[in-house]
Scaffold this motif. Structure first.
Motif, PDB file in Angstrom:
ATOM      1  N   ARG A  51      17.199  -7.797  -0.942  1.00  0.00           N
ATOM      2  CA  ARG A  51      16.064  -6.957  -1.330  1.00  0.00           C
ATOM      3  C   ARG A  51      16.108  -5.571  -0.703  1.00  0.00           C
ATOM      4  O   ARG A  51      15.328  -4.700  -1.075  1.00  0.00           O
ATOM      5  CB  ARG A  51      14.745  -7.628  -0.918  1.00  0.00           C
ATOM      6  N   LEU A  52      16.996  -5.346   0.271  1.00  0.00           N
ATOM      7  CA  LEU A  52      16.989  -4.097   1.018  1.00  0.00           C
ATOM      8  C   LEU A  52      17.898  -3.048   0.394  1.00  0.00           C
ATOM      9  O   LEU A  52      18.869  -3.376  -0.292  1.00  0.00           O
ATOM     10  CB  LEU A  52      17.419  -4.357   2.461  1.00  0.00           C
ATOM     11  N   PRO A  53      17.619  -1.758   0.646  1.00  0.00           N
ATOM     12  CA  PRO A  53      18.439  -0.680   0.073  1.00  0.00           C
ATOM     13  C   PRO A  53      19.879  -0.751   0.553  1.00  0.00           C
ATOM     14  O   PRO A  53      20.155  -1.018   1.721  1.00  0.00           O
ATOM     15  CB  PRO A  53      17.752   0.590   0.591  1.00  0.00           C
ATOM     16  N   GLY A  54      20.807  -0.515  -0.364  1.00  0.00           N
ATOM     17  CA  GLY A  54      22.209  -0.429  -0.013  1.00  0.00           C
ATOM     18  C   GLY A  54      22.893  -1.738   0.274  1.00  0.00           C
ATOM     19  O   GLY A  54      24.041  -1.761   0.722  1.00  0.00           O
ATOM     20  N   LEU A  87      17.447   5.837  -2.193  1.00  0.00           N
ATOM     21  CA  LEU A  87      16.078   6.208  -2.544  1.00  0.00           C
ATOM     22  C   LEU A  87      15.236   4.943  -2.565  1.00  0.00           C
ATOM     23  O   LEU A  87      15.713   3.884  -2.985  1.00  0.00           O
ATOM     24  CB  LEU A  87      16.017   6.886  -3.915  1.00  0.00           C
ATOM     25  N   GLY A  88      13.987   5.056  -2.128  1.00  0.00           N
ATOM     26  CA  GLY A  88      13.151   3.876  -2.138  1.00  0.00           C
ATOM     27  C   GLY A  88      11.679   4.204  -2.101  1.00  0.00           C
ATOM     28  O   GLY A  88      11.272   5.296  -1.689  1.00  0.00           O
ATOM     29  N   ALA A  89      10.875   3.271  -2.552  1.00  0.00           N
ATOM     30  CA  ALA A  89       9.421   3.411  -2.530  1.00  0.00           C
ATOM     31  C   ALA A  89       8.798   2.038  -2.400  1.00  0.00           C
ATOM     32  O   ALA A  89       9.289   1.056  -2.972  1.00  0.00           O
ATOM     33  CB  ALA A  89       8.917   4.108  -3.784  1.00  0.00           C
ATOM     34  N   SER A  90       7.709   1.969  -1.643  1.00  0.00           N
ATOM     35  CA  SER A  90       6.955   0.731  -1.475  1.00  0.00           C
ATOM     36  C   SER A  90       5.477   1.081  -1.436  1.00  0.00           C
ATOM     37  O   SER A  90       5.087   2.103  -0.848  1.00  0.00           O
ATOM     38  CB  SER A  90       7.339   0.014  -0.170  1.00  0.00           C
ATOM     39  N   GLY A 131      20.504  -1.655  -6.910  1.00  0.00           N
ATOM     40  CA  GLY A 131      19.076  -1.406  -6.971  1.00  0.00           C
ATOM     41  C   GLY A 131      18.279  -2.690  -6.944  1.00  0.00           C
ATOM     42  O   GLY A 131      18.772  -3.763  -7.312  1.00  0.00           O
ATOM     43  N   ASN A 132      17.043  -2.581  -6.499  1.00  0.00           N
ATOM     44  CA  ASN A 132      16.126  -3.718  -6.445  1.00  0.00           C
ATOM     45  C   ASN A 132      14.739  -3.261  -6.856  1.00  0.00           C
ATOM     46  O   ASN A 132      14.331  -2.131  -6.547  1.00  0.00           O
ATOM     47  CB  ASN A 132      16.035  -4.288  -5.021  1.00  0.00           C
ATOM     48  N   THR A 145      17.267  -7.788  -9.197  1.00  0.00           N
ATOM     49  CA  THR A 145      18.327  -7.249  -8.341  1.00  0.00           C
ATOM     50  C   THR A 145      19.524  -6.887  -9.202  1.00  0.00           C
ATOM     51  O   THR A 145      19.973  -7.689 -10.029  1.00  0.00           O
ATOM     52  CB  THR A 145      18.761  -8.284  -7.292  1.00  0.00           C
ATOM     53  N   TYR A 146      20.058  -5.672  -8.989  1.00  0.00           N
ATOM     54  CA  TYR A 146      21.201  -5.214  -9.776  1.00  0.00           C
ATOM     55  C   TYR A 146      22.266  -4.640  -8.849  1.00  0.00           C
ATOM     56  O   TYR A 146      21.968  -3.957  -7.867  1.00  0.00           O
ATOM     57  CB  TYR A 146      20.781  -4.130 -10.766  1.00  0.00           C
ATOM     58  N   ARG A 147      23.510  -4.956  -9.161  1.00  0.00           N
ATOM     59  CA  ARG A 147      24.637  -4.266  -8.541  1.00  0.00           C
ATOM     60  C   ARG A 147      25.682  -3.993  -9.601  1.00  0.00           C
ATOM     61  O   ARG A 147      25.865  -4.758 -10.547  1.00  0.00           O
ATOM     62  CB  ARG A 147      25.245  -5.067  -7.395  1.00  0.00           C
TER      63      ARG A 147
END
Length: 944
Positions: free
Chosen positions: A158-161, A796-799, A845-846, A863-865
């Motif tokens: 779930r985390l960036p990168g 990039l991220g947002a919560s 991306g998540n 979840t995508y890679r």
């Protein structure tokens, strides 16, 4: 250390002490921060003395301390993501310590802060991210022990990168910022985890259940007091502490899961507790059990060729997996406050991962077959030969991870110290497995003709165009051999001890800290294998039939039963003939023992004000190795032995080998954190780090097979491998909303030298010119250092936990772009070649959309890679790529009352598949395809 260096350090310390001496009349402020209901301690809350503009962050037990505060009346202000700020007046005496307890409420609420559910997870994670000294991301569980996923690897997805590499449909290894899992490091309660598997340094994180985990932190930049053995990131896992909560906790979780392919319910249960005996002593622990039954349908193809535009494979395999995995995890912790200044702890963990795998396989060996047709419809005939093999693997493998750490933290105001001793051991053992029992039938000019429809590269379908009459007859398939794994024993054990100490100096504008420390790590990794090959006449596939296939893609009957071949082998062991030479060679080639001792020390300086934090310093690490392995030579009959005589039979010569080496590194680092406004945090970091070669890669394993014509082929471990080294640069901007939420952006660059690859050398290739460490060869596969790689990317991220009209909705999203290119020399004669870095997904991306209000808690996650390079081959068109992956998961919970919650999970809703391929002839050609279908889980959580 030289006399000049010692004198310089003494002079520097004296100058610092003189310039920033503590006030003549000063006291200390200590305190704790909890939620309004006094349920849990709030970690990473920012506490500020308004008049002095001095700030600290609370520890995991909610505690904080200001040293050397001048006598007077002050205002304490506390900030925490998702909570209203709180202020409290306090009187500081001329000497001594004054205490304060601050309780925070949720925004707009007078009596509570959210400590349960998605919003609580988000507030905790963002608070820790905001207050951290370095660039990081955090996952944490809530006040009643709820964690988002079933194991550590799945949670990290779930985390960036973060790119999670799956095994049998479950997250296993973690790639961060596009780098190989072997370039990451994993710690559990501050202890580096050794790897159970013999041939890798990376730790498979599916061994650890999330039910016993308090939090996971991914640290993407390093400070001098951290181990420097990571280039990707450092994954820090923490189990619970009794002081994480101010109230006792007991949670029981009962669960069942159902996989659509296996059509069976798997049980899972856990118990988790935290008990404070008194204010200064507490006990925590947990036990988790999960038995997962599942099936995987698999197709593999290999040895692809291009014959004047006809693209074909020389081998196809149809694999039917039936697996039962059992995971047991347990943790126990003791926490003790030895007075106002010292906290001691003892924490242990045990994790067991047992894997019973049955694999039944139909193999088409088409290397000698005639090939015709088209690249979409291939036709093979047995003019020369076609070999059909039907086999079964009956393998039981057990992994263990154990870790114990004892330590403490002492804070005497101006002076402080951290100290610990630890032991960790991982193991993987297999004994008594049949891997495999192989039955085969070879057709030569008998009229067998098979076709393969490969128009869908993921699902090639075979057909028997012409059958001599016994293709489907189990009596036609004689036993070829049984490969018996008498022992496969991998052990990885490490002892460690560390001591950190420092001195704070308070000034009118902030606080300066000098800190130093030392650490020792003593590690031994070994592998001992014994493989035996057995043959027997008058035993056919018909004697080993059992349960029919569970495979759904195509008909692979007849196949052996699960245990019929194993049962017959053990029950009639004396009737089998041991093939001693084959077993002797295979048993010796991979055995090794690697000792790795690391001694480290560091010195850092730290400046903290209300808006600026600077941490800079240097770390020194010395590494000593003793590498032991075997030089194994197989000389075929009529070949030449080392003494010049002629071998009268196949002969194996094993010569033990031991090599020592020693090297060191100076590793500077600098981290800056600037709070431009109360809501905006800017960061920058630069540091140097290393990753040491894996024990298997550098062990002196010299395996050479010499044919009767004198040609020598070898595979070598390389004791001359150098550590991979990297210079790393990071910058980040994080904006935190007044409510529970944040947006962030970061950029990163890594310049990596000497990363590890396997390289094929011919006899006339430099630098070895046909001789490696005194062993001659005509062709050899050798681990080698790649030239250089550059990694550039951004995150990039947002919560956001919404209020108002969207009250209850929680949204998280992130995207990472990674551009990683490297240069390697796979075949020395061909020179350097540019490649994308292995396991580097350019796009990951998540997104998670949740609703959490009242008794209802529901979350949909995607979840995508992107695709990534998995393995390198001499021909770039044959490089192995893994296709992109998108997976949807759903979780839902309903709280009946304060003590009972029902939950439901639907994993892999969209039935995401696994597909690996090459690009020979400008088209995608199958290497591996797997499908798992979805899994549903449901159960009840009881909280007391």
């Amino acid at each position: 250390m030289t006399k000049i260096t010692r004198n310089s350090l003494k002079l520097a310390a004296s100058v610092v002490a003189f310039c920033v001496a503590a006030p003549a009349f000063a006291g200390d402020i200590t305190g704790t921060v909890t939620d309004a209901n006094d349920t849990i301690a709030l970690r990473a809350a920012e506490v500020r003395i308004v008049e002095l503009d001095r700030t600290v962050s609370t520890e995991r037990d909610g505690s904080f301390r200001f040293a050397n505060v001048p006598e007077g009346t002050y205002t304490l202000e506390v900030r925490y993501v998702g909570a209203d700020p709180v202020t409290q007046r306090i009187e500081v005496p001329a000497a001594g310590t004054v205490g304060a307890t601050l309780r925070l409420s949720g925004i707009g609420s007078d009596d509570e802060i959210l400590v349960i559910g998605q919003a609580a997870n988000l507030a905790s994670a963002l608070s820790r991210k905001r207050e951290n000294d370095m660039i990081s991301d955090v996952l944490s569980r809530d006040a009643i022990g709820q964690f988002p996923d079933q194991n550590v690897a799945e949670s990290l997805r779930r985390l960036p990168g973060v790119n999670v590499l799956n095994d049998q449909g479950e997250g296993r290894f973690v790639s961060i910022r596009g780098l190989s899992p072997s370039l990451n490091a994993t710690s559990l309660n501050g202890v580096r985890l050794p790897s159970p598997e013999n041939d890798i340094r990376a730790v498979a994180l599916d061994v650890i259940s999330s039910d016993i985990i308090e939090s996971i932190e991914v640290k993407k930049s390093l400070t001098p007091d951290m181990d420097a053995d990571t280039i990707g990131a450092s994954v820090e896992i923490e189990t619970t502490s009794a002081f994480d909560r101010t109230k006792d906790l007991l949670t029981v979780k009962l669960e069942g899961s159902y996989n659509e392919l296996a059509d069976e319910i798997s049980p899972k249960g856990s118990v988790d507790f935290s008990y404070r005996v008194n204010e200064n002593f507490g006990v925590t622990g947990g036990l988790s059990y999960y038995r997962r039954t599942f099936e995987t349908d698999n197709i593999e193809a290999d040895d692809w060729e291009d014959n004047d535009g006809l693209i074909y494979a020389e081998e196809f395999q149809y694999r039917d997996y039936d697996v039962e995995r059992e995971r047991i995890s347990a943790t126990l912790g003791l926490d003790f406050r030895a007075g106002d200044s010292t906290a001691l702890y003892l924490r242990g963990i045990y994790s067991q991962f047992d894997d019973q795998e049955f694999r039944r396989r139909l193999t088409f060996d088409l290397g000698d077959a005639g090939v015709s047709g088209s690249s979409d419809n291939l036709v093979y005939d047995d003019d020369e030969a076609i070999t059909i093999e039907r086999d079964v693997k009956d393998r039981f493998e057990s992994q263990r991870i154990r870790s114990v750490v004892a330590g403490g933290e002492s804070d005497w105001g101006a002076w402080f110290a951290d100290y610990s001793v630890s032991w960790a051991k991982s193991s993987e053992r297999e004994d008594g497995s049949i891997d495999p029992a192989a039955f085969e039938r070879e057709y030569e000019g008998e009229g067998l003709q098979v076709g393969f429809d490969v128009s869908d590269p993921r699902l090639p379908q075979y057909s028997v165009i012409s059958d001599p009459g016994d293709f489907f007859d189990p009596l036609a398939y004689d036993l070829n051999d049984i490969e018996f794994v008498a022992l496969s024993d991998s052990q990885d054990e490490e002892y460690a001890a560390k001591l950190d100490f420092g001195r704070r100096f308070a000034t009118d504008t902030g606080e300066f800290t000098v800190q130093a420390g030392a650490k020792g790590r003593w590690r031994e990794k070994s592998f001992n294998g014994t493989v035996e090959f057995y043959e027997r006449d008058n035993y056919t596939l018909a004697d080993a039939l059992g349960l029919e296939q569970t495979y759904r893609i195509t008909d692979i009957e007849p196949v052996p039963g699960y245990t019929e071949a194993s049962d017959f082998f053990f029950g009639n062991f004396d009737s089998f003939e041991l093939q001693e030479i084959d077993g002797t060679f295979d048993s010796a080639v991979e055995d090794f023992v690697v000792e790795e001792d690391i001694l480290a020390g560091y010195l850092l300086g730290r400046w903290d004000s209300s808006t600026l934090s600077i941490i800079g310093g240097v770390r020194y690490e010395n590494t000593s190795n003793i590498l032991s392995g075997n030089d194994v030579l197989l000389v075929e009959e009529d070949g030449t032995l080392p003494d010049g005589s002629t071998a009268t039979d196949d002969t194996v010569i094993v010569t033990p080998t031991s090599i020592e080496k020693d090297y060191d590194h100076w590793l500077p680092s600098l981290n800056l954190r600037y709070e431009a406004t109360p809501n905006l945090v800017l960061r920058a970091a630069g540091y140097r780090s290393i990753v040491r070669p894996g024990p298997f890669q550098q062990a002196p394993r010299f395996a050479v097979e010499e044919a009767d014509d004198g040609e020598r082929e070898g595979e070598f471990g390389n004791p001359e491998l150098r550590p991979a080294e990297a210079w790393n640069l990071d910058a980040a901007a994080e904006y935190y909303f007044d409510t529970n939420g944040a947006i962030f952006a970061s950029v990163f660059y890594k310049s990596i030298e000497d990363f590890f690859v396997e390289t094929v050398f011919e006899a006339d290739d430099g630098p070895y010119n046909g001789v490696f460490r005194g062993v001659p060869f005509d062709e050899a596969t050798i681990w080698f250092n790649g030239d250089k790689a550059d990694v550039l990317g951004f995150e990039l991220g947002a919560s956001k936990a919404f209020t108002g009209a969207l009250d209850g909705f929680v949204v998280r999203a992130n995207y990472t772009f990674t551009d990683g290119d490297g240069t390697v020399t796979l075949t020395a004669a061909d020179g350097p070649r540019d490649i994308p870095l292995p396991t580097t997904s350019k796009h990951t991306g998540n997104i998670s959309i949740g609703y959490d209000k009242g008794p209802i808690d529901i979350r949909l996650s995607g979840t995508y890679r992107d695709k990534y390079l998995d393995e390198l081959v001499g021909d770039p068109e044959l490089d192995r790529y893994v296709d992109d992956h998108f997976q949807l998961d759903l979780s839902a919970k309903y709280r009946l009352n304060d003590n009972i919650q029902l939950f439901y999970e639907w994993i892999n809703i969209n039935d995401a598949k696994y597909f690996a391929y090459n690009n020979l002839g400008g088209q995608r050609n199958l290497y591996q395809y797997e499908e798992y279908n979805w899994t549903m889980k449901g159960g009840v959580r009881l909280t007391f």
